[in-house]
Write a protein that holds these residues in place. Sequence first.
Motif, PDB file in Angstrom:
ATOM      1  N   MET A 190      -0.592 -63.448   6.758  1.00  0.00           N
ATOM      2  CA  MET A 190      -0.464 -62.547   8.080  1.00  0.00           C
ATOM      3  C   MET A 190      -0.505 -61.014   7.282  1.00  0.00           C
ATOM      4  SD  MET A 190       2.117 -62.593  10.918  1.00  0.00           S
ATOM      5  CE  MET A 190       3.175 -61.369  11.603  1.00  0.00           C
ATOM      6  N   ALA A 191      -0.399 -60.755   6.108  1.00  0.00           N
ATOM      7  CA  ALA A 191      -0.429 -59.604   5.628  1.00  0.00           C
ATOM      8  C   ALA A 191      -2.003 -58.941   5.410  1.00  0.00           C
ATOM      9  CB  ALA A 191       0.182 -59.495   4.331  1.00  0.00           C
ATOM     10  N   SER A 192      -2.052 -57.881   5.955  1.00  0.00           N
ATOM     11  CA  SER A 192      -3.304 -57.105   5.986  1.00  0.00           C
ATOM     12  C   SER A 192      -3.721 -56.865   4.382  1.00  0.00           C
ATOM     13  CB  SER A 192      -3.356 -55.864   6.788  1.00  0.00           C
ATOM     14  OG  SER A 192      -2.506 -54.917   6.083  1.00  0.00           O
ATOM     15  N   LYS A 193      -4.999 -56.455   4.189  1.00  0.00           N
ATOM     16  CA  LYS A 193      -5.494 -55.917   2.820  1.00  0.00           C
ATOM     17  C   LYS A 193      -4.588 -54.776   2.401  1.00  0.00           C
ATOM     18  CE  LYS A 193      -9.863 -58.289   3.362  1.00  0.00           C
ATOM     19  NZ  LYS A 193     -11.246 -58.071   2.994  1.00  0.00           N
ATOM     20  N   TRP A 194      -4.337 -53.860   3.474  1.00  0.00           N
ATOM     21  CA  TRP A 194      -3.799 -52.538   2.847  1.00  0.00           C
ATOM     22  C   TRP A 194      -2.361 -52.729   2.363  1.00  0.00           C
ATOM     23  CZ3 TRP A 194       0.428 -49.781   4.217  1.00  0.00           C
ATOM     24  CH2 TRP A 194       0.606 -48.549   3.778  1.00  0.00           C
ATOM     25  N   MET A 195      -1.643 -53.845   3.406  1.00  0.00           N
ATOM     26  CA  MET A 195      -0.275 -54.146   3.016  1.00  0.00           C
ATOM     27  C   MET A 195      -0.188 -54.835   1.462  1.00  0.00           C
ATOM     28  SD  MET A 195       1.551 -55.447   6.298  1.00  0.00           S
ATOM     29  CE  MET A 195       2.189 -54.360   7.408  1.00  0.00           C
ATOM     30  N   GLU A 196      -1.148 -55.573   1.110  1.00  0.00           N
ATOM     31  CA  GLU A 196      -1.475 -56.339   0.115  1.00  0.00           C
ATOM     32  C   GLU A 196      -1.662 -55.299  -1.316  1.00  0.00           C
ATOM     33  OE1 GLU A 196      -4.176 -59.255   0.289  1.00  0.00           O
ATOM     34  OE2 GLU A 196      -2.950 -60.532   1.824  1.00  0.00           O
ATOM     35  N   SER A 197      -2.565 -54.362  -0.866  1.00  0.00           N
ATOM     36  CA  SER A 197      -2.681 -53.510  -1.891  1.00  0.00           C
ATOM     37  C   SER A 197      -1.577 -52.381  -2.293  1.00  0.00           C
ATOM     38  CB  SER A 197      -3.914 -52.607  -1.491  1.00  0.00           C
ATOM     39  OG  SER A 197      -3.619 -51.696  -0.338  1.00  0.00           O
ATOM     40  N   MET A 198      -0.487 -52.480  -1.438  1.00  0.00           N
ATOM     41  CA  MET A 198       0.728 -51.489  -1.567  1.00  0.00           C
ATOM     42  C   MET A 198       1.375 -52.281  -2.801  1.00  0.00           C
ATOM     43  SD  MET A 198       2.146 -50.298   2.243  1.00  0.00           S
ATOM     44  CE  MET A 198       3.399 -49.266   1.411  1.00  0.00           C
ATOM     45  N   LYS A 199       1.305 -53.446  -2.899  1.00  0.00           N
ATOM     46  CA  LYS A 199       2.087 -54.235  -4.144  1.00  0.00           C
ATOM     47  C   LYS A 199       3.701 -54.048  -3.932  1.00  0.00           C
ATOM     48  CE  LYS A 199      -1.647 -54.773  -6.933  1.00  0.00           C
ATOM     49  NZ  LYS A 199      -2.577 -55.587  -6.162  1.00  0.00           N
ATOM     50  N   LEU A 200       4.156 -54.102  -2.805  1.00  0.00           N
ATOM     51  CA  LEU A 200       5.528 -54.178  -2.458  1.00  0.00           C
ATOM     52  C   LEU A 200       6.406 -55.066  -3.311  1.00  0.00           C
ATOM     53  CD1 LEU A 200       5.251 -53.282   1.124  1.00  0.00           C
ATOM     54  CD2 LEU A 200       5.576 -51.503  -0.498  1.00  0.00           C
ATOM     55  N   ALA A 201       7.347 -54.711  -3.642  1.00  0.00           N
ATOM     56  CA  ALA A 201       8.275 -55.547  -4.293  1.00  0.00           C
ATOM     57  C   ALA A 201       8.996 -56.234  -3.096  1.00  0.00           C
ATOM     58  CB  ALA A 201       9.508 -54.962  -4.997  1.00  0.00           C
ATOM     59  N   GLU A 202       9.714 -57.694  -3.564  1.00  0.00           N
ATOM     60  CA  GLU A 202      10.209 -58.456  -2.561  1.00  0.00           C
ATOM     61  C   GLU A 202      11.269 -57.764  -1.906  1.00  0.00           C
ATOM     62  OE1 GLU A 202      10.175 -61.685  -0.128  1.00  0.00           O
ATOM     63  OE2 GLU A 202       8.928 -61.502  -2.000  1.00  0.00           O
ATOM     64  N   ASP A 203      12.306 -56.887  -2.425  1.00  0.00           N
ATOM     65  CA  ASP A 203      13.171 -56.324  -1.979  1.00  0.00           C
ATOM     66  C   ASP A 203      13.064 -55.023  -0.847  1.00  0.00           C
ATOM     67  OD1 ASP A 203      12.436 -54.894  -4.237  1.00  0.00           O
ATOM     68  OD2 ASP A 203      14.360 -53.822  -4.389  1.00  0.00           O
ATOM     69  N   GLN A 204      11.511 -54.457  -1.022  1.00  0.00           N
ATOM     70  CA  GLN A 204      10.871 -53.633  -0.215  1.00  0.00           C
ATOM     71  C   GLN A 204      10.556 -54.226   0.951  1.00  0.00           C
ATOM     72  OE1 GLN A 204       8.061 -51.858  -3.302  1.00  0.00           O
ATOM     73  NE2 GLN A 204       9.250 -49.827  -2.930  1.00  0.00           N
ATOM     74  N   ILE A 205       9.815 -55.430   0.724  1.00  0.00           N
ATOM     75  CA  ILE A 205       9.571 -56.060   1.950  1.00  0.00           C
ATOM     76  C   ILE A 205      10.623 -56.794   2.887  1.00  0.00           C
ATOM     77  CG2 ILE A 205       8.255 -58.271   2.722  1.00  0.00           C
ATOM     78  CD1 ILE A 205       6.364 -57.973   0.238  1.00  0.00           C
ATOM     79  N   THR A 206      11.721 -57.136   2.195  1.00  0.00           N
ATOM     80  CA  THR A 206      12.935 -57.442   2.980  1.00  0.00           C
ATOM     81  C   THR A 206      13.360 -56.447   3.694  1.00  0.00           C
ATOM     82  OG1 THR A 206      13.375 -59.203   1.428  1.00  0.00           O
ATOM     83  CG2 THR A 206      15.214 -58.617   2.795  1.00  0.00           C
ATOM     84  N   ALA A 207      13.439 -55.227   2.966  1.00  0.00           N
ATOM     85  CA  ALA A 207      14.271 -54.125   4.025  1.00  0.00           C
ATOM     86  C   ALA A 207      13.304 -53.748   4.873  1.00  0.00           C
ATOM     87  CB  ALA A 207      14.538 -52.675   2.915  1.00  0.00           C
ATOM     88  N   LEU A 208      11.979 -53.587   4.858  1.00  0.00           N
ATOM     89  CA  LEU A 208      10.984 -53.160   5.983  1.00  0.00           C
ATOM     90  C   LEU A 208      11.232 -54.110   7.025  1.00  0.00           C
ATOM     91  CD1 LEU A 208       8.005 -52.078   3.518  1.00  0.00           C
ATOM     92  CD2 LEU A 208       9.514 -50.528   5.121  1.00  0.00           C
ATOM     93  N   GLU A 209      11.146 -55.313   6.630  1.00  0.00           N
ATOM     94  CA  GLU A 209      11.008 -56.427   7.692  1.00  0.00           C
ATOM     95  C   GLU A 209      12.411 -56.479   8.361  1.00  0.00           C
ATOM     96  OE1 GLU A 209       9.033 -58.591   9.079  1.00  0.00           O
ATOM     97  OE2 GLU A 209       7.529 -58.012   7.735  1.00  0.00           O
ATOM     98  N   ASN A 210      13.632 -56.035   7.649  1.00  0.00           N
ATOM     99  CA  ASN A 210      14.960 -56.113   8.435  1.00  0.00           C
ATOM    100  C   ASN A 210      14.879 -54.944   9.335  1.00  0.00           C
ATOM    101  OD1 ASN A 210      16.017 -58.362   7.377  1.00  0.00           O
ATOM    102  ND2 ASN A 210      17.058 -57.434   5.713  1.00  0.00           N
ATOM    103  N   ASN A 211      14.544 -53.844   8.708  1.00  0.00           N
ATOM    104  CA  ASN A 211      14.532 -52.623   9.683  1.00  0.00           C
ATOM    105  C   ASN A 211      13.645 -52.969  11.062  1.00  0.00           C
ATOM    106  OD1 ASN A 211      16.045 -50.241   8.704  1.00  0.00           O
ATOM    107  ND2 ASN A 211      15.242 -51.240   6.941  1.00  0.00           N
ATOM    108  N   PHE A 212      12.448 -53.532  10.627  1.00  0.00           N
ATOM    109  CA  PHE A 212      11.589 -53.928  11.721  1.00  0.00           C
ATOM    110  C   PHE A 212      12.201 -54.819  12.836  1.00  0.00           C
ATOM    111  CE2 PHE A 212       8.231 -56.295  13.807  1.00  0.00           C
ATOM    112  CZ  PHE A 212       7.343 -55.385  14.333  1.00  0.00           C
ATOM    113  N   THR A 213      13.004 -55.831  12.489  1.00  0.00           N
ATOM    114  CA  THR A 213      13.415 -56.697  13.341  1.00  0.00           C
ATOM    115  C   THR A 213      14.937 -56.363  13.857  1.00  0.00           C
ATOM    116  OG1 THR A 213      14.308 -58.073  11.540  1.00  0.00           O
ATOM    117  CG2 THR A 213      12.213 -58.821  12.490  1.00  0.00           C
TER     118      THR A 213
END
Length: 75
Positions: A1-24
């Motif tokens: 589901m991740a876009s190419k731009w999101m994949e190119s950011m190379k986010l760490a798992e904890d960054q993704i978790t924090a972003l998703e938690n804030n989103f939801t």
Amino acid sequence: MASKWMESMKLAEDQITALENNFTKVSKHPDETTLMLIAAECGLSEEDTQKWFRLRNAQWREAEGLPAELGSVKD
């Protein structure tokens, strides 16, 4: 589901978790102050954080069967 731009950011798992938690749990459309706090929490620039939210919102709208662009649903 991740876009190419999101994949190119190379986010760490904890960054993704924090972003998703804030989103939801906080806001799908954070205001300027909240966006700044989320960026600091994730160690990202405010611009990258804003782009992530923009793309994540488009993905969410698409998953909900809504237009990818923000705005009203057209008949």
